[in-house]
Design an enzyme around this catalytic site. Sequence first.
Site, PDB file in Angstrom:
ATOM      1  N   ASN A 193      41.553  29.319  36.899  1.00 33.16           N
ATOM      2  CA  ASN A 193      40.303  29.811  37.530  1.00 33.16           C
ATOM      3  C   ASN A 193      39.327  28.761  37.620  1.00 33.16           C
ATOM      4  O   ASN A 193      38.624  28.624  36.636  1.00 33.16           O
ATOM      5  CB  ASN A 193      39.905  31.007  36.509  1.00 33.16           C
ATOM      6  CG  ASN A 193      38.817  31.661  37.215  1.00 33.16           C
ATOM      7  OD1 ASN A 193      38.157  31.506  38.206  1.00 33.16           O
ATOM      8  ND2 ASN A 193      38.356  32.735  36.533  1.00 33.16           N
ATOM      9  N   LYS A 213      38.906  27.191  34.065  1.00 30.13           N
ATOM     10  CA  LYS A 213      39.366  28.025  32.893  1.00 30.13           C
ATOM     11  C   LYS A 213      41.036  27.959  33.205  1.00 30.13           C
ATOM     12  O   LYS A 213      41.308  28.104  34.202  1.00 30.13           O
ATOM     13  CB  LYS A 213      38.778  29.069  33.260  1.00 30.13           C
ATOM     14  CG  LYS A 213      38.907  30.042  32.028  1.00 30.13           C
ATOM     15  CD  LYS A 213      38.063  31.320  32.080  1.00 30.13           C
ATOM     16  CE  LYS A 213      38.133  32.397  30.983  1.00 30.13           C
ATOM     17  NZ  LYS A 213      37.912  33.548  31.401  1.00 30.13           N
ATOM     18  N   ARG A 239      43.283  32.072  40.480  1.00 24.11           N
ATOM     19  CA  ARG A 239      42.302  33.226  41.102  1.00 24.11           C
ATOM     20  C   ARG A 239      41.798  32.746  42.199  1.00 24.11           C
ATOM     21  O   ARG A 239      40.827  31.663  42.123  1.00 24.11           O
ATOM     22  CB  ARG A 239      41.739  33.354  39.621  1.00 24.11           C
ATOM     23  CG  ARG A 239      40.616  34.492  39.988  1.00 24.11           C
ATOM     24  CD  ARG A 239      39.844  34.984  38.869  1.00 24.11           C
ATOM     25  NE  ARG A 239      38.850  36.155  39.025  1.00 24.11           N
ATOM     26  CZ  ARG A 239      37.640  35.982  39.065  1.00 24.11           C
ATOM     27  NH1 ARG A 239      37.188  34.995  38.522  1.00 24.11           N
ATOM     28  NH2 ARG A 239      36.869  37.090  39.470  1.00 24.11           N
ATOM     29  N   HIS A 282      37.275  42.207  41.314  1.00 23.07           N
ATOM     30  CA  HIS A 282      37.897  42.682  40.166  1.00 23.07           C
ATOM     31  C   HIS A 282      39.012  43.526  40.233  1.00 23.07           C
ATOM     32  O   HIS A 282      39.617  44.035  39.298  1.00 23.07           O
ATOM     33  CB  HIS A 282      37.053  43.476  39.223  1.00 23.07           C
ATOM     34  CG  HIS A 282      35.796  42.756  38.561  1.00 23.07           C
ATOM     35  ND1 HIS A 282      34.759  43.539  38.372  1.00 23.07           N
ATOM     36  CD2 HIS A 282      35.643  41.672  38.023  1.00 23.07           C
ATOM     37  CE1 HIS A 282      33.561  42.720  37.693  1.00 23.07           C
ATOM     38  NE2 HIS A 282      34.269  41.576  37.624  1.00 23.07           N
ATOM     39  N   HIS A 308      35.457  48.876  34.639  1.00 25.90           N
ATOM     40  CA  HIS A 308      35.687  47.283  34.180  1.00 25.90           C
ATOM     41  C   HIS A 308      34.175  46.943  33.687  1.00 25.90           C
ATOM     42  O   HIS A 308      33.439  46.564  34.726  1.00 25.90           O
ATOM     43  CB  HIS A 308      36.102  46.366  35.281  1.00 25.90           C
ATOM     44  CG  HIS A 308      36.333  45.012  34.647  1.00 25.90           C
ATOM     45  ND1 HIS A 308      37.359  44.407  34.716  1.00 25.90           N
ATOM     46  CD2 HIS A 308      35.215  44.373  34.803  1.00 25.90           C
ATOM     47  CE1 HIS A 308      37.188  43.091  34.237  1.00 25.90           C
ATOM     48  NE2 HIS A 308      35.754  42.959  34.367  1.00 25.90           N
ATOM     49  N   LEU A 309      33.693  46.980  32.472  1.00 24.65           N
ATOM     50  CA  LEU A 309      32.380  46.541  32.201  1.00 24.65           C
ATOM     51  C   LEU A 309      32.449  45.127  31.481  1.00 24.65           C
ATOM     52  O   LEU A 309      32.631  45.115  29.794  1.00 24.65           O
ATOM     53  CB  LEU A 309      31.862  47.811  31.229  1.00 24.65           C
ATOM     54  CG  LEU A 309      31.920  49.182  31.736  1.00 24.65           C
ATOM     55  CD1 LEU A 309      31.540  50.219  30.679  1.00 24.65           C
ATOM     56  CD2 LEU A 309      31.172  49.444  33.030  1.00 24.65           C
ATOM     57  N   GLY A 310      32.212  44.265  32.143  1.00 22.78           N
ATOM     58  CA  GLY A 310      32.253  42.666  31.402  1.00 22.78           C
ATOM     59  C   GLY A 310      30.699  42.569  31.727  1.00 22.78           C
ATOM     60  O   GLY A 310      29.711  43.190  32.002  1.00 22.78           O
ATOM     61  N   ASN A 311      30.342  41.156  31.890  1.00 19.60           N
ATOM     62  CA  ASN A 311      29.258  40.673  32.269  1.00 19.60           C
ATOM     63  C   ASN A 311      29.365  40.993  33.916  1.00 19.60           C
ATOM     64  O   ASN A 311      27.961  41.416  34.237  1.00 19.60           O
ATOM     65  CB  ASN A 311      29.067  39.185  32.146  1.00 19.60           C
ATOM     66  CG  ASN A 311      27.935  38.453  32.287  1.00 19.60           C
ATOM     67  OD1 ASN A 311      27.057  39.222  31.831  1.00 19.60           O
ATOM     68  ND2 ASN A 311      28.004  37.245  32.819  1.00 19.60           N
ATOM     69  N   ARG A 363      22.915  41.152  37.561  1.00 15.96           N
ATOM     70  CA  ARG A 363      22.970  41.786  39.164  1.00 15.96           C
ATOM     71  C   ARG A 363      22.477  42.962  39.116  1.00 15.96           C
ATOM     72  O   ARG A 363      22.690  43.936  38.114  1.00 15.96           O
ATOM     73  CB  ARG A 363      24.363  41.521  39.823  1.00 15.96           C
ATOM     74  CG  ARG A 363      25.165  40.396  39.881  1.00 15.96           C
ATOM     75  CD  ARG A 363      26.361  40.646  40.757  1.00 15.96           C
ATOM     76  NE  ARG A 363      27.254  39.282  40.650  1.00 15.96           N
ATOM     77  CZ  ARG A 363      28.345  39.281  40.169  1.00 15.96           C
ATOM     78  NH1 ARG A 363      29.079  40.239  39.633  1.00 15.96           N
ATOM     79  NH2 ARG A 363      29.090  37.956  40.362  1.00 15.96           N
ATOM     80  N   ARG A 392      25.492  42.506  23.620  1.00 17.43           N
ATOM     81  CA  ARG A 392      25.245  42.579  22.191  1.00 17.43           C
ATOM     82  C   ARG A 392      23.624  42.587  22.030  1.00 17.43           C
ATOM     83  O   ARG A 392      23.064  43.125  20.888  1.00 17.43           O
ATOM     84  CB  ARG A 392      26.219  41.666  21.569  1.00 17.43           C
ATOM     85  CG  ARG A 392      27.391  42.171  21.268  1.00 17.43           C
ATOM     86  CD  ARG A 392      28.426  40.984  21.000  1.00 17.43           C
ATOM     87  NE  ARG A 392      28.459  39.903  22.160  1.00 17.43           N
ATOM     88  CZ  ARG A 392      29.399  38.901  22.269  1.00 17.43           C
ATOM     89  NH1 ARG A 392      30.416  39.023  21.244  1.00 17.43           N
ATOM     90  NH2 ARG A 392      29.202  38.221  23.239  1.00 17.43           N
ATOM     91  N   GLY A 424      34.741  43.013  28.301  1.00 16.36           N
ATOM     92  CA  GLY A 424      34.179  43.000  27.077  1.00 16.36           C
ATOM     93  C   GLY A 424      33.420  44.079  26.821  1.00 16.36           C
ATOM     94  O   GLY A 424      33.361  44.523  25.119  1.00 16.36           O
ATOM     95  N   GLU A 471      43.630  39.459  32.517  1.00 13.09           N
ATOM     96  CA  GLU A 471      43.658  38.936  34.064  1.00 13.09           C
ATOM     97  C   GLU A 471      44.723  37.859  34.295  1.00 13.09           C
ATOM     98  O   GLU A 471      45.457  37.765  35.007  1.00 13.09           O
ATOM     99  CB  GLU A 471      42.214  38.647  34.521  1.00 13.09           C
ATOM    100  CG  GLU A 471      41.376  39.752  35.033  1.00 13.09           C
ATOM    101  CD  GLU A 471      40.102  39.718  35.343  1.00 13.09           C
ATOM    102  OE1 GLU A 471      39.071  39.434  34.696  1.00 13.09           O
ATOM    103  OE2 GLU A 471      39.836  39.484  36.617  1.00 13.09           O
TER     104      GLU A 471
HETATM  105  P1  AMP Z   1      33.479  39.813  29.748  1.00 10.92           P
HETATM  106  O1  AMP Z   1      32.548  39.435  30.989  1.00 10.92           O
HETATM  107  O2  AMP Z   1      34.407  40.860  29.784  1.00 10.92           O
HETATM  108  O3  AMP Z   1      33.829  38.678  28.795  1.00 10.92           O
HETATM  109  O4  AMP Z   1      32.164  40.629  28.967  1.00 10.92           O
HETATM  110  C1  AMP Z   1      31.114  40.245  28.386  1.00 10.92           C
HETATM  111  C2  AMP Z   1      30.262  41.211  27.705  1.00 10.92           C
HETATM  112  O5  AMP Z   1      31.053  42.061  26.738  1.00 10.92           O
HETATM  113  C3  AMP Z   1      29.063  40.877  27.270  1.00 10.92           C
HETATM  114  O6  AMP Z   1      27.937  41.392  28.072  1.00 10.92           O
HETATM  115  C4  AMP Z   1      29.028  40.921  25.853  1.00 10.92           C
HETATM  116  O7  AMP Z   1      27.743  41.212  25.059  1.00 10.92           O
HETATM  117  C5  AMP Z   1      29.766  42.120  25.772  1.00 10.92           C
HETATM  118  N1  AMP Z   1      30.505  42.519  24.532  1.00 10.92           N
HETATM  119  C6  AMP Z   1      31.449  41.586  23.614  1.00 10.92           C
HETATM  120  N2  AMP Z   1      31.705  42.168  22.425  1.00 10.92           N
HETATM  121  C7  AMP Z   1      30.678  43.237  22.496  1.00 10.92           C
HETATM  122  C8  AMP Z   1      30.606  44.291  21.228  1.00 10.92           C
HETATM  123  N3  AMP Z   1      31.143  44.226  20.369  1.00 10.92           N
HETATM  124  N4  AMP Z   1      29.358  45.391  21.621  1.00 10.92           N
HETATM  125  C9  AMP Z   1      28.553  45.320  22.832  1.00 10.92           C
HETATM  126  N5  AMP Z   1      29.197  44.425  23.911  1.00 10.92           N
HETATM  127  C10 AMP Z   1      30.014  43.478  23.587  1.00 10.92           C
END
Ligand code: AMP
Length: 398
Positions: free
Chosen positions: A10, A17, A91, A180, A206-209, A239, A282, A332, A386
Amino acid sequence: MVKQTVLVINSGSSSIKYQLVDPQTGQAYAKGLVERIGESEGHIVHKYDSNTTEVNAPIADHEVGMREVLRLFDEVGPRLSEAHIVAVGHRVVQGGRYFDGPTLITDDVRTLIHDLCALAPLHNPAHLKGIDVARDLMPDVPHVAVFDTAFFQSLPEETATYALDRDVAEKYSIRRYGAHGTSHQYVSQSVSHLLERDDLRQIVLHLGNGASVSAIKNGHAIDTSMGLTPLEGLVMGTRTGDIDPAVVFHLQRQTGWSAEELDTLFNKKSGLKGLTGENDMRAVRAMTTSDDEQTRRRARVALDVYITRIVKYIGSYTAELGGLDVLTFTAGIGENDTNLRTEIIERLAPFGVFLDEAANNARHDTAVTISTPESSVRVMVVPTNEEYAIAQQALSLV
Ligand code: AMP
Protein backbone atom coordinates in the site's frame (compact mmCIF):
# COMPACT_ATOMS: atom_id res chain seq x y z
CA MET A 1 7.86 -21.55 4.81
CA VAL A 2 4.47 -22.21 3.24
CA LYS A 3 3.66 -23.07 -0.34
CA GLN A 4 2.39 -19.65 -1.46
CA THR A 5 2.57 -16.06 -0.30
CA VAL A 6 1.46 -12.68 -1.64
CA LEU A 7 3.39 -9.48 -0.97
CA VAL A 8 0.77 -6.79 -0.34
CA ILE A 9 1.84 -3.19 -0.92
CA ASN A 10 0.00 0.00 0.00
CA SER A 11 2.02 2.90 -1.32
CA GLY A 12 1.22 6.40 -0.07
CA SER A 13 2.71 9.75 -1.02
CA SER A 14 5.53 9.49 1.55
CA SER A 15 5.11 5.93 2.85
CA ILE A 16 5.04 2.27 1.83
CA LYS A 17 3.11 -0.21 3.97
CA TYR A 18 3.75 -3.87 3.20
CA GLN A 19 2.83 -7.32 4.40
CA LEU A 20 3.84 -10.83 3.33
CA VAL A 21 0.62 -12.81 3.61
CA ASP A 22 -0.49 -16.41 3.25
CA PRO A 23 -3.46 -15.91 0.89
CA GLN A 24 -5.11 -19.13 2.11
CA THR A 25 -5.20 -18.31 5.83
CA GLY A 26 -4.44 -14.60 6.11
CA GLN A 27 -1.43 -15.26 8.33
CA ALA A 28 1.07 -12.39 8.06
CA TYR A 29 4.64 -13.72 7.95
CA ALA A 30 6.21 -10.29 8.01
CA LYS A 31 5.06 -6.72 7.79
CA GLY A 32 6.44 -3.24 7.89
CA LEU A 33 6.19 0.43 7.15
CA VAL A 34 8.51 2.86 5.37
CA GLU A 35 7.76 6.41 6.45
CA ARG A 36 8.83 9.99 5.74
CA ILE A 37 10.11 9.25 2.23
CA GLY A 38 11.72 12.36 0.78
CA GLU A 39 12.22 14.00 4.17
CA SER A 40 15.57 14.63 5.85
CA GLU A 41 15.17 11.63 8.16
CA GLY A 42 13.26 8.53 7.05
CA HIS A 43 12.12 5.60 9.16
CA ILE A 44 11.48 1.90 8.48
CA VAL A 45 10.05 -0.67 10.85
CA HIS A 46 10.13 -4.32 9.75
CA LYS A 47 8.50 -7.06 11.82
CA TYR A 48 9.31 -10.73 11.38
CA ASP A 49 8.65 -13.51 13.89
CA SER A 50 8.92 -11.75 17.22
CA ASN A 51 11.69 -9.42 15.98
CA THR A 52 11.22 -5.78 15.20
CA THR A 53 13.97 -4.11 13.16
CA GLU A 54 14.09 -0.34 12.82
CA VAL A 55 16.09 1.75 10.38
CA ASN A 56 16.52 5.52 10.70
CA ALA A 57 18.09 7.04 7.59
CA PRO A 58 17.13 9.42 4.82
CA ILE A 59 14.99 7.70 2.17
CA ALA A 60 15.22 9.79 -0.98
CA ASP A 61 12.34 8.27 -2.90
CA HIS A 62 10.08 5.21 -3.24
CA GLU A 63 12.76 3.27 -5.11
CA VAL A 64 15.26 3.68 -2.27
CA GLY A 65 12.51 2.73 0.21
CA MET A 66 11.53 -0.39 -1.70
CA ARG A 67 15.17 -1.48 -2.11
CA GLU A 68 15.61 -1.13 1.66
CA VAL A 69 12.53 -3.28 2.25
CA LEU A 70 13.90 -6.01 -0.03
CA ARG A 71 17.25 -5.78 1.78
CA LEU A 72 15.49 -6.20 5.15
CA PHE A 73 13.64 -9.27 3.88
CA ASP A 74 17.00 -10.67 2.76
CA GLU A 75 18.96 -9.85 5.90
CA VAL A 76 16.36 -10.15 8.65
CA GLY A 77 13.98 -12.53 6.93
CA PRO A 78 11.97 -14.13 5.64
CA ARG A 79 14.03 -14.43 2.45
CA LEU A 80 11.74 -13.57 -0.46
CA SER A 81 13.58 -15.97 -2.77
CA GLU A 82 12.32 -18.80 -0.54
CA ALA A 83 8.88 -17.32 0.22
CA HIS A 84 7.12 -18.68 -2.89
CA ILE A 85 5.62 -15.31 -3.78
CA VAL A 86 2.89 -15.93 -6.34
CA ALA A 87 1.86 -12.28 -6.73
CA VAL A 88 2.39 -8.74 -5.53
CA GLY A 89 -0.97 -7.16 -4.61
CA HIS A 90 -1.18 -3.37 -4.82
CA ARG A 91 -3.92 -1.41 -3.09
CA VAL A 92 -5.33 1.29 -5.40
CA VAL A 93 -7.96 3.75 -4.13
CA GLN A 94 -9.57 4.84 -7.41
CA GLY A 95 -10.42 2.47 -10.25
CA GLY A 96 -13.05 4.73 -11.82
CA ARG A 97 -15.42 3.10 -14.33
CA TYR A 98 -12.66 0.85 -15.65
CA PHE A 99 -12.19 -1.73 -12.91
CA ASP A 100 -14.80 -3.85 -11.13
CA GLY A 101 -12.40 -6.45 -9.74
CA PRO A 102 -8.72 -7.29 -9.22
CA THR A 103 -6.67 -6.66 -12.35
CA LEU A 104 -3.30 -7.86 -13.59
CA ILE A 105 -1.10 -4.77 -14.00
CA THR A 106 0.08 -4.39 -17.59
CA ASP A 107 1.40 -1.20 -19.18
CA ASP A 108 -2.15 -0.45 -20.42
CA VAL A 109 -3.62 -0.92 -16.94
CA ARG A 110 -0.91 1.35 -15.55
CA THR A 111 -1.94 4.02 -18.05
CA LEU A 112 -5.58 3.79 -16.93
CA ILE A 113 -4.60 4.10 -13.24
CA HIS A 114 -2.58 7.15 -14.26
CA ASP A 115 -5.54 8.61 -16.17
CA LEU A 116 -7.60 8.33 -12.97
CA CYS A 117 -5.22 10.61 -11.02
CA ALA A 118 -7.53 13.57 -11.64
CA LEU A 119 -10.26 11.78 -9.65
CA ALA A 120 -7.90 10.77 -6.82
CA PRO A 121 -5.08 13.31 -6.77
CA LEU A 122 -4.08 12.42 -3.20
CA HIS A 123 -3.92 8.66 -3.79
CA ASN A 124 -3.41 7.32 -7.33
CA PRO A 125 -0.11 9.14 -8.04
CA ALA A 126 1.30 7.68 -4.80
CA HIS A 127 0.09 4.17 -5.71
CA LEU A 128 1.77 4.48 -9.13
CA LYS A 129 5.12 5.21 -7.50
CA GLY A 130 4.87 1.96 -5.55
CA ILE A 131 3.64 0.01 -8.57
CA ASP A 132 6.45 1.26 -10.85
CA VAL A 133 9.21 0.58 -8.35
CA ALA A 134 7.89 -2.85 -7.36
CA ARG A 135 7.43 -3.92 -11.00
CA ASP A 136 11.01 -2.83 -11.72
CA LEU A 137 12.49 -4.61 -8.72
CA MET A 138 10.32 -7.76 -8.96
CA PRO A 139 9.77 -8.21 -12.70
CA ASP A 140 9.23 -11.97 -12.60
CA VAL A 141 6.12 -11.98 -10.37
CA PRO A 142 2.64 -10.95 -11.53
CA HIS A 143 1.52 -7.62 -10.05
CA VAL A 144 -2.19 -7.24 -9.33
CA ALA A 145 -4.11 -4.03 -8.60
CA VAL A 146 -6.95 -4.31 -6.07
CA PHE A 147 -9.23 -1.27 -6.22
CA ASP A 148 -11.07 0.29 -3.27
CA THR A 149 -13.87 1.27 -5.64
CA ALA A 150 -14.32 -2.12 -7.38
CA PHE A 151 -16.97 -3.53 -5.00
CA PHE A 152 -19.11 -0.44 -5.62
CA GLN A 153 -19.02 -0.55 -9.42
CA SER A 154 -22.21 -2.59 -9.15
CA LEU A 155 -24.10 0.23 -7.38
CA PRO A 156 -27.46 0.73 -9.09
CA GLU A 157 -27.79 3.93 -11.12
CA GLU A 158 -30.17 5.40 -8.55
CA THR A 159 -27.50 5.50 -5.84
CA ALA A 160 -24.44 6.02 -8.07
CA THR A 161 -25.89 9.10 -9.78
CA TYR A 162 -25.73 12.66 -8.42
CA ALA A 163 -28.63 14.93 -9.39
CA LEU A 164 -26.19 17.18 -11.23
CA ASP A 165 -26.38 18.51 -14.78
CA ARG A 166 -26.03 15.37 -16.91
CA ASP A 167 -23.55 16.81 -19.41
CA VAL A 168 -21.26 18.21 -16.72
CA ALA A 169 -21.33 14.93 -14.80
CA GLU A 170 -20.57 12.96 -17.97
CA LYS A 171 -17.78 15.25 -19.13
CA TYR A 172 -15.97 15.18 -15.77
CA SER A 173 -16.74 11.54 -14.76
CA ILE A 174 -18.72 12.68 -11.73
CA ARG A 175 -20.61 9.88 -9.98
CA ARG A 176 -20.47 8.01 -6.69
CA TYR A 177 -17.53 5.57 -6.74
CA GLY A 178 -17.38 4.73 -3.02
CA ALA A 179 -14.22 3.65 -1.17
CA HIS A 180 -13.10 1.09 1.45
CA GLY A 181 -14.70 -1.44 -0.92
CA THR A 182 -12.14 -4.15 -0.16
CA SER A 183 -13.08 -3.98 3.53
CA HIS A 184 -16.87 -3.83 2.94
CA GLN A 185 -16.64 -6.80 0.60
CA TYR A 186 -14.41 -8.83 2.94
CA VAL A 187 -16.55 -8.16 6.01
CA SER A 188 -19.91 -8.76 4.33
CA GLN A 189 -18.65 -11.99 2.74
CA SER A 190 -17.32 -13.11 6.13
CA VAL A 191 -20.78 -12.54 7.62
CA SER A 192 -22.47 -14.51 4.83
CA HIS A 193 -19.96 -17.28 5.25
CA LEU A 194 -20.33 -17.44 9.05
CA LEU A 195 -24.14 -17.44 8.90
CA GLU A 196 -24.11 -19.74 5.84
CA ARG A 197 -26.53 -17.43 4.03
CA ASP A 198 -26.21 -15.52 0.76
CA ASP A 199 -29.66 -13.93 0.95
CA LEU A 200 -28.86 -11.30 3.58
CA ARG A 201 -29.70 -7.63 3.87
CA GLN A 202 -26.59 -6.20 5.52
CA ILE A 203 -25.25 -2.86 6.70
CA VAL A 204 -21.48 -2.68 7.30
CA LEU A 205 -20.07 0.18 9.39
CA HIS A 206 -16.34 0.61 8.66
CA LEU A 207 -15.35 3.02 11.44
CA GLY A 208 -11.63 3.77 11.37
CA ASN A 209 -9.78 7.02 10.94
CA GLY A 210 -11.64 7.10 7.63
CA ALA A 211 -15.24 5.90 7.98
CA SER A 212 -17.92 4.63 5.63
CA VAL A 213 -21.10 2.60 5.66
CA SER A 214 -22.50 0.31 2.99
CA ALA A 215 -25.80 -1.42 2.26
CA ILE A 216 -25.43 -4.92 0.79
CA LYS A 217 -28.23 -7.08 -0.56
CA ASN A 218 -27.59 -10.72 -1.46
CA GLY A 219 -23.85 -10.06 -1.70
CA HIS A 220 -24.11 -6.93 -3.89
CA ALA A 221 -23.52 -3.37 -2.69
CA ILE A 222 -26.59 -1.23 -3.33
CA ASP A 223 -25.44 1.95 -1.56
CA THR A 224 -22.43 3.38 0.23
CA SER A 225 -21.68 6.64 1.98
CA MET A 226 -18.46 7.71 0.23
CA GLY A 227 -19.01 9.37 -3.13
CA LEU A 228 -16.83 10.84 -5.87
CA THR A 229 -14.11 10.91 -3.20
CA PRO A 230 -13.81 9.58 0.36
CA LEU A 231 -15.03 12.94 1.73
CA GLU A 232 -18.76 12.19 1.61
CA GLY A 233 -20.78 10.41 4.28
CA LEU A 234 -19.95 9.77 7.92
CA VAL A 235 -18.03 12.08 10.23
CA MET A 236 -14.36 10.93 10.17
CA GLY A 237 -11.11 11.60 12.01
CA THR A 238 -10.34 14.70 9.95
CA ARG A 239 -13.09 14.81 7.27
CA THR A 240 -16.45 16.57 7.46
CA GLY A 241 -18.46 13.82 5.78
CA ASP A 242 -21.83 15.08 4.47
CA ILE A 243 -22.09 18.85 4.37
CA ASP A 244 -24.10 21.33 2.34
CA PRO A 245 -21.90 22.01 -0.74
CA ALA A 246 -22.97 25.64 -0.50
CA VAL A 247 -20.63 25.92 2.50
CA VAL A 248 -17.84 25.80 -0.10
CA PHE A 249 -19.33 28.63 -2.20
CA HIS A 250 -20.01 30.67 0.92
CA LEU A 251 -16.45 30.29 2.21
CA GLN A 252 -15.02 31.03 -1.22
CA ARG A 253 -16.97 34.26 -1.44
CA GLN A 254 -16.27 35.31 2.14
CA THR A 255 -12.60 34.35 2.41
CA GLY A 256 -11.23 33.98 -1.12
CA TRP A 257 -9.63 30.67 -0.09
CA SER A 258 -8.40 28.54 -2.99
CA ALA A 259 -9.70 25.09 -3.94
CA GLU A 260 -6.58 23.57 -2.33
CA GLU A 261 -7.13 25.44 0.93
CA LEU A 262 -10.77 24.38 1.08
CA ASP A 263 -9.80 20.80 0.20
CA THR A 264 -7.38 20.80 3.14
CA LEU A 265 -9.99 22.32 5.50
CA PHE A 266 -12.63 19.71 4.60
CA ASN A 267 -10.33 16.66 4.35
CA LYS A 268 -7.62 17.32 6.95
CA LYS A 269 -8.87 19.85 9.51
CA SER A 270 -12.50 18.87 10.08
CA GLY A 271 -14.39 15.88 11.46
CA LEU A 272 -13.46 14.91 15.04
CA LYS A 273 -10.30 17.00 14.75
CA GLY A 274 -12.20 20.09 13.69
CA LEU A 275 -14.74 19.69 16.47
CA THR A 276 -12.37 18.78 19.32
CA GLY A 277 -8.76 19.32 18.20
CA GLU A 278 -8.17 15.53 18.27
CA ASN A 279 -8.65 13.15 15.32
CA ASP A 280 -8.10 9.98 17.36
CA MET A 281 -11.26 8.51 18.90
CA ARG A 282 -9.39 7.39 22.04
CA ALA A 283 -8.29 10.99 22.64
CA VAL A 284 -11.85 12.25 22.09
CA ARG A 285 -13.14 9.66 24.59
CA ALA A 286 -10.48 10.82 27.09
CA MET A 287 -11.67 14.42 26.65
CA THR A 288 -15.17 13.47 27.85
CA THR A 289 -13.75 13.00 31.38
CA SER A 290 -11.56 16.12 31.36
CA ASP A 291 -11.63 18.51 34.36
CA ASP A 292 -12.36 21.33 32.00
CA GLU A 293 -16.07 21.75 31.28
CA GLN A 294 -15.64 23.23 27.81
CA THR A 295 -13.37 20.33 26.79
CA ARG A 296 -15.94 17.82 28.06
CA ARG A 297 -18.74 19.59 26.24
CA ARG A 298 -16.87 19.81 22.94
CA ALA A 299 -16.05 16.10 23.05
CA ARG A 300 -19.66 15.20 23.87
CA VAL A 301 -21.03 17.32 21.02
CA ALA A 302 -18.51 15.75 18.61
CA LEU A 303 -19.54 12.25 19.68
CA ASP A 304 -23.23 13.14 19.34
CA VAL A 305 -22.69 14.49 15.81
CA TYR A 306 -20.66 11.36 14.97
CA ILE A 307 -23.28 8.96 16.35
CA THR A 308 -26.31 10.77 14.95
CA ARG A 309 -24.83 10.65 11.45
CA ILE A 310 -24.36 6.89 11.78
CA VAL A 311 -27.91 6.37 13.09
CA LYS A 312 -29.28 8.41 10.16
CA TYR A 313 -27.49 6.16 7.69
CA ILE A 314 -28.66 2.98 9.42
CA GLY A 315 -32.25 4.22 9.14
CA SER A 316 -32.05 5.21 5.51
CA TYR A 317 -30.15 2.10 4.42
CA THR A 318 -32.61 -0.16 6.26
CA ALA A 319 -35.40 1.50 4.27
CA GLU A 320 -33.44 1.12 1.02
CA LEU A 321 -32.75 -2.55 1.75
CA GLY A 322 -36.42 -3.18 2.62
CA GLY A 323 -35.43 -4.41 6.10
CA LEU A 324 -32.23 -5.45 7.80
CA ASP A 325 -30.82 -8.83 8.81
CA VAL A 326 -27.28 -8.01 10.00
CA LEU A 327 -25.56 -4.82 11.16
CA THR A 328 -21.77 -5.19 11.43
CA PHE A 329 -19.12 -3.00 13.05
CA THR A 330 -15.53 -3.11 11.81
CA ALA A 331 -12.17 -1.19 11.71
CA GLY A 332 -10.33 0.51 14.60
CA ILE A 333 -13.28 2.29 16.23
CA GLY A 334 -15.95 -0.21 15.18
CA GLU A 335 -13.96 -3.16 16.55
CA ASN A 336 -12.75 -1.55 19.78
CA ASP A 337 -15.05 1.19 21.02
CA THR A 338 -17.63 -0.72 23.07
CA ASN A 339 -19.27 2.50 24.34
CA LEU A 340 -19.87 3.72 20.83
CA ARG A 341 -21.58 0.44 19.88
CA THR A 342 -23.78 0.70 22.98
CA GLU A 343 -24.72 4.31 22.22
CA ILE A 344 -25.66 3.45 18.63
CA ILE A 345 -27.63 0.29 19.43
CA GLU A 346 -29.54 2.03 22.26
CA ARG A 347 -30.89 4.44 19.65
CA LEU A 348 -32.23 1.44 17.68
CA ALA A 349 -34.19 -0.05 20.62
CA PRO A 350 -37.53 1.31 19.29
CA PHE A 351 -36.97 -0.97 16.28
CA GLY A 352 -36.41 -4.04 18.42
CA VAL A 353 -32.60 -4.06 18.17
CA PHE A 354 -31.02 -5.13 21.47
CA LEU A 355 -27.43 -5.45 22.60
CA ASP A 356 -26.03 -8.32 24.64
CA GLU A 357 -23.96 -6.20 27.05
CA ALA A 358 -21.64 -9.02 28.11
CA ALA A 359 -20.84 -10.01 24.53
CA ASN A 360 -20.33 -6.37 23.59
CA ASN A 361 -17.90 -5.74 26.45
CA ALA A 362 -15.85 -8.93 26.08
CA ARG A 363 -12.59 -8.69 24.08
CA HIS A 364 -12.61 -10.66 20.84
CA ASP A 365 -10.12 -11.08 18.02
CA THR A 366 -12.57 -12.95 15.82
CA ALA A 367 -16.08 -12.34 14.51
CA VAL A 368 -18.76 -12.26 17.21
CA THR A 369 -22.48 -11.57 17.60
CA ILE A 370 -23.23 -8.84 20.16
CA SER A 371 -27.06 -8.71 19.95
CA THR A 372 -29.48 -10.73 22.08
CA PRO A 373 -31.33 -13.71 20.54
CA GLU A 374 -34.57 -11.62 20.67
CA SER A 375 -33.07 -8.74 18.70
CA SER A 376 -34.85 -8.06 15.38
CA VAL A 377 -31.44 -7.51 13.76
CA ARG A 378 -28.28 -9.52 14.38
CA VAL A 379 -25.49 -7.13 15.37
CA MET A 380 -21.92 -8.33 14.82
CA VAL A 381 -18.33 -7.21 15.22
CA VAL A 382 -16.10 -8.57 12.45
CA PRO A 383 -12.40 -7.60 12.33
CA THR A 384 -11.50 -6.32 8.89
CA ASN A 385 -8.29 -7.50 7.21
CA GLU A 386 -7.64 -5.60 4.01
CA GLU A 387 -4.22 -7.21 3.45
CA TYR A 388 -5.73 -10.69 3.57
CA ALA A 389 -8.51 -9.60 1.23
CA ILE A 390 -6.00 -8.13 -1.24
CA ALA A 391 -3.89 -11.30 -1.06
CA GLN A 392 -6.96 -13.49 -1.72
CA GLN A 393 -8.01 -11.33 -4.67
CA ALA A 394 -4.48 -11.30 -6.10
CA LEU A 395 -4.28 -15.07 -5.81
CA SER A 396 -7.61 -15.46 -7.60
CA LEU A 397 -6.00 -14.03 -10.73
CA VAL A 398 -2.75 -15.95 -10.91
P1 AMP B 1 -8.12 2.42 11.75
O1 AMP B 1 -8.10 3.56 10.77
O2 AMP B 1 -9.04 1.31 11.36
O3 AMP B 1 -6.75 1.95 12.15
O4 AMP B 1 -8.75 3.02 13.13
C1 AMP B 1 -8.14 4.06 13.83
C2 AMP B 1 -9.13 4.61 14.87
O5 AMP B 1 -9.49 3.55 15.78
C3 AMP B 1 -8.56 5.74 15.71
O6 AMP B 1 -9.52 6.80 15.78
C4 AMP B 1 -8.40 5.09 17.07
O7 AMP B 1 -8.55 6.01 18.12
C5 AMP B 1 -9.54 4.12 17.07
N1 AMP B 1 -9.39 3.11 18.13
C6 AMP B 1 -8.47 2.13 18.25
N2 AMP B 1 -8.63 1.47 19.44
C7 AMP B 1 -9.68 2.06 20.07
C8 AMP B 1 -10.36 1.85 21.32
N3 AMP B 1 -9.97 0.89 22.16
N4 AMP B 1 -11.40 2.67 21.63
C9 AMP B 1 -11.77 3.65 20.79
N5 AMP B 1 -11.20 3.88 19.60
C10 AMP B 1 -10.17 3.11 19.24
